[in-house]
Structure formats: structure tokens, C-alpha cells
Design an enzyme around this catalytic site. Structure first.
Site, PDB file in Angstrom:
ATOM      1  N   HIS A  28      -3.742   1.560   7.386  1.00  0.00           N
ATOM      2  CA  HIS A  28      -4.721   0.768   6.643  1.00  0.00           C
ATOM      3  C   HIS A  28      -4.918  -0.560   7.370  1.00  0.00           C
ATOM      4  O   HIS A  28      -3.937  -1.213   7.760  1.00  0.00           O
ATOM      5  CB  HIS A  28      -4.252   0.502   5.220  1.00  0.00           C
TER       6      HIS A  28
ATOM      7  N   ASP B 265     -17.391  13.087  18.426  1.00  0.00           N
ATOM      8  CA  ASP B 265     -16.072  13.445  18.990  1.00  0.00           C
ATOM      9  C   ASP B 265     -14.947  13.238  17.974  1.00  0.00           C
ATOM     10  O   ASP B 265     -14.183  14.141  17.666  1.00  0.00           O
ATOM     11  CB  ASP B 265     -15.756  12.558  20.199  1.00  0.00           C
TER      12      ASP B 265
ATOM     13  N   TYR C 220     -11.004  18.227  25.214  1.00  0.00           N
ATOM     14  CA  TYR C 220     -10.779  16.901  25.815  1.00  0.00           C
ATOM     15  C   TYR C 220      -9.287  16.624  26.041  1.00  0.00           C
ATOM     16  O   TYR C 220      -8.415  17.083  25.276  1.00  0.00           O
ATOM     17  CB  TYR C 220     -11.342  15.827  24.886  1.00  0.00           C
TER      18      TYR C 220
ATOM     19  N   HIS D 261     -13.012  -2.845   0.229  1.00  0.00           N
ATOM     20  CA  HIS D 261     -11.621  -3.095   0.635  1.00  0.00           C
ATOM     21  C   HIS D 261     -11.463  -2.974   2.146  1.00  0.00           C
ATOM     22  O   HIS D 261     -11.275  -3.959   2.835  1.00  0.00           O
ATOM     23  CB  HIS D 261     -10.688  -2.119  -0.102  1.00  0.00           C
TER      24      HIS D 261
ATOM     25  N   ASP E 114       0.812  -1.219   0.000  1.00  0.00           N
ATOM     26  CA  ASP E 114       0.000   0.000   0.000  1.00  0.00           C
ATOM     27  C   ASP E 114       0.842   1.265   0.000  1.00  0.00           C
ATOM     28  O   ASP E 114       0.309   2.371   0.195  1.00  0.00           O
ATOM     29  CB  ASP E 114      -0.927   0.004   1.222  1.00  0.00           C
TER      30      ASP E 114
HETATM   31  O1  LIG Z   1      -5.090  -5.089   1.326  1.00  0.00           O
HETATM   32  C1  LIG Z   1      -3.977  -5.532   1.104  1.00  0.00           C
HETATM   33  C2  LIG Z   1      -3.745  -6.490   0.006  1.00  0.00           C
HETATM   34  O2  LIG Z   1      -4.936  -6.583  -0.772  1.00  0.00           O
HETATM   35  C3  LIG Z   1      -2.833  -5.077   1.980  1.00  0.00           C
HETATM   36  O3  LIG Z   1      -3.248  -3.894   2.604  1.00  0.00           O
HETATM   37  C4  LIG Z   1      -2.528  -6.024   3.138  1.00  0.00           C
HETATM   38  O4  LIG Z   1      -2.418  -7.334   2.647  1.00  0.00           O
HETATM   39  C5  LIG Z   1      -1.229  -5.610   3.812  1.00  0.00           C
HETATM   40  O5  LIG Z   1      -0.198  -5.681   2.853  1.00  0.00           O
HETATM   41  P1  LIG Z   1       1.326  -5.343   3.257  1.00  0.00           P
HETATM   42  O6  LIG Z   1       1.817  -6.456   4.161  1.00  0.00           O
HETATM   43  O7  LIG Z   1       1.343  -4.017   3.984  1.00  0.00           O
HETATM   44  O8  LIG Z   1       2.058  -5.301   1.919  1.00  0.00           O
END
Ligand SMILES: O=C(CO)[C@@H](O)[C@@H](O)COP(=O)(O)O
Length: 242
Positions: free
Chosen positions: A116, A141, A239, A181, A97
Site C-alpha cells: 500500500h 503488459d 517477457y 485513499h 493496514d
Molecule cells: O494510509 C494510512 C493511514 O491513513 C497508512 O497506510 C499509512 O499511514 C502507513 O501506515 P503504517 O505506518 O503502515 O501504520
């Protein structure tokens, strides 16, 4: 190609500190139940454009399990997502990513951290392409309203990053549910982005459970906009410790 060991010593020190922070923050993902196996990543911006003409970013190596992560294996990239000569083995490639994270840093100067995950309840909303409605004070919040859905974008180029920026630029929420996703979160720091990842999963879970128990007599109730605005202002500005 930039060579880390040839950069100004203060930049090298910034990178070393960021590597330690990003490595430690990855442990928060399994700790809070946000990932299975290696399905999540954290990055941080290194603000060094004044010294070397570009900021850098630090992100985990792709596919490495969280118990094997350490500051020494955190990968350093420029904001095109290209790995620099950072002292790690050439074979060690950055997260899949990385392009998405880099695009966010390139186009949202205020962002210092990106996360992510595929956390279950937030990703279930992403699978439905449904925003998380603002029905909890905790959402007022932390998110200042609903958590939005971003476009369907496939991994491999900057399309995910473009979708994140298009959705979150000018938006109060630090989280976006990328369609089909999962959540991406941003923050002024990497720790703030991790907190947003924890909170978006928590509110998704609570809303889902609230819906499961709802009845015509007791439906899930949205919060009025003025209430949300007051909650957000207090939490963001009052806060905690100042
Ligand atoms: O969503 C996906 C692959 O589709 C990636 O975010 C997840 O597998 C993490 O990948 P990485 O280990 O960070 O390369």
C-alpha cells in the site's frame, strides 16, 4: 497465542527469510518515489498452514521510518491480523493496514504479497474515483486493462481488505485505487506486489502528462481490447527470463 520460538524450525526459518525480504522491500518504496515519511507498507505471506494450521504474514511496524526498519523489527501476524509472540517488544504494533493485508491473504489464496502506498499520481486518480484508462502498452503488459477503483473504506477494520478483494478477485489488474485513499497492490510474491506499486504510479503519471498535452487533434487514444489481450499474454508468459 502462537509463539514463534515454539513453532517448527522450518517455519521459523521461513519467517526469518520473509522478515529479511520484507525489510529490504520497504527500501524500494522511497527509492521509487512512492512514499513520503512512513506512508506506505509491504507485507508477505508465510505459507506454513500445512505445518501449523494457518499461514502467517510479515509486515512493517506502524509509523517507523524506512531508515529504521530491519528484519528484527518486522512484525509477524496471523491471518486475522493479530500479532503473534514474535520476539519483538509488545509495544511494537504492526502497520495500521494489517487488517486489510490479512483479509486479502485470507480470501485470495494465490496472493503472496500486498503493498500500500499513497503515491502521488495514482492517488490523484483515487481522489477522483477514476480508473486509470488502458492507453499504454505498459498497461496492457502489467495490468491487462484499466486499473480499477475500489470503494471508499476507512482504515481500522477489514473494510479496506473487503474492498480490495471485491475489486480484484477475478480481475487481471494487480492494483486497485481505493477511493480517496490510494493504491493497494497484490502479487504472487511481495516483490511482484512492489513492482505493481511502482508500475501503477508510473502509468498514472504518464497518463496524466499525456492528458495535459492532449489536443482535439491529438487526444489520448485507448488501446483496443484484442491488442491489450495480446500485450498481456506476451508480457505475462514470454517477457523476461524463464
Ligand atoms: O494510509 C494510512 C493511514 O491513513 C497508512 O497506510 C499509512 O499511514 C502507513 O501506515 P503504517 O505506518 O503502515 O501504520
Amino acid at each position: 497465542m502462537l509463539v514463534l520460538d515454539e513453532l517448527p524450525v522450518e517455519v521459523q526459518a521461513q519467517v526469518a527469510a520473509s522478515r529479511a525480504e520484507v525489510s529490504a522491500l520497504h527500501a524500494e518504496l522511497p527509492r521509487w518515489g512512492l512514499v513520503v515519511w512512513t506512508a506506505g507498507n509491504v507485507s508477505a505471506r508465510v505459507r506454513c498452514a500445512d505445518q501449523i494450521g494457518t499461514d502467517l504474514m510479515v509486515i512493517k511496524p506502524s509509523g517507523v521510518t524506512y531508515d529504521e526498519l530491519s528484519p528484527q523489527v518486522m512484525v509477524v501476524c496471523d491471518l486475522t491480523g493479530t500479532k503473534i509472540d514474535d520476539g519483538t517488544p509488545d509495544r511494537l504494533t504492526p502497520s495500521s493496514d494489517t487488517a486489510a493485508h490479512a483479509h486479502v491473504y485470507e480470501h485470495m489464496a494465490e496472493v503472496g504479497g500486498v503493498v500500500h502506498t499513497h503515491s502521488t499520481y495514482a492517488t490523484a486518480f483515487a481522489a477522483r474515483r477514476e480508473e486509470i484508462p488502458c492507453v499504454l502498452t505498459m498497461m496492457g503488459d502489467e495490468f491487462g486493462g484499466p486499473v480499477p477503483v475500489g470503494p471508499l473504506a476507512l482504515i481500522g477494520d477489514d473494510s479496506i481488505g473487503r474492498g480490495i478483494v471485491e475489486t480484484l478477485r477475478g480481475h487481471k489488474s494487480p492494483a486497485v485505487l481505493m477511493a480517496n485513499h490510494g493504491p493497494f497492490t497484490i502479487g504472487r510474491t511481495a516483490k511482484d506486489a512492489v513492482k505493481a506499486a511502482v508500475m501503477v504510479e508510473e502509468v498514472a503519471r504518464t497518463v496524466q502528462i499525456a492528458r495535459a498535452g492532449a489536443t482535439p487533434e491529438c487526444p489520448v487514444q485507448p488501446l483496443e481490447d484484442d491488442v491489450v489481450a495480446r500485450l498481456y499474454d506476451r508480457y505475462q508468459n514470454v517477457y523476461g527470463q524463464h
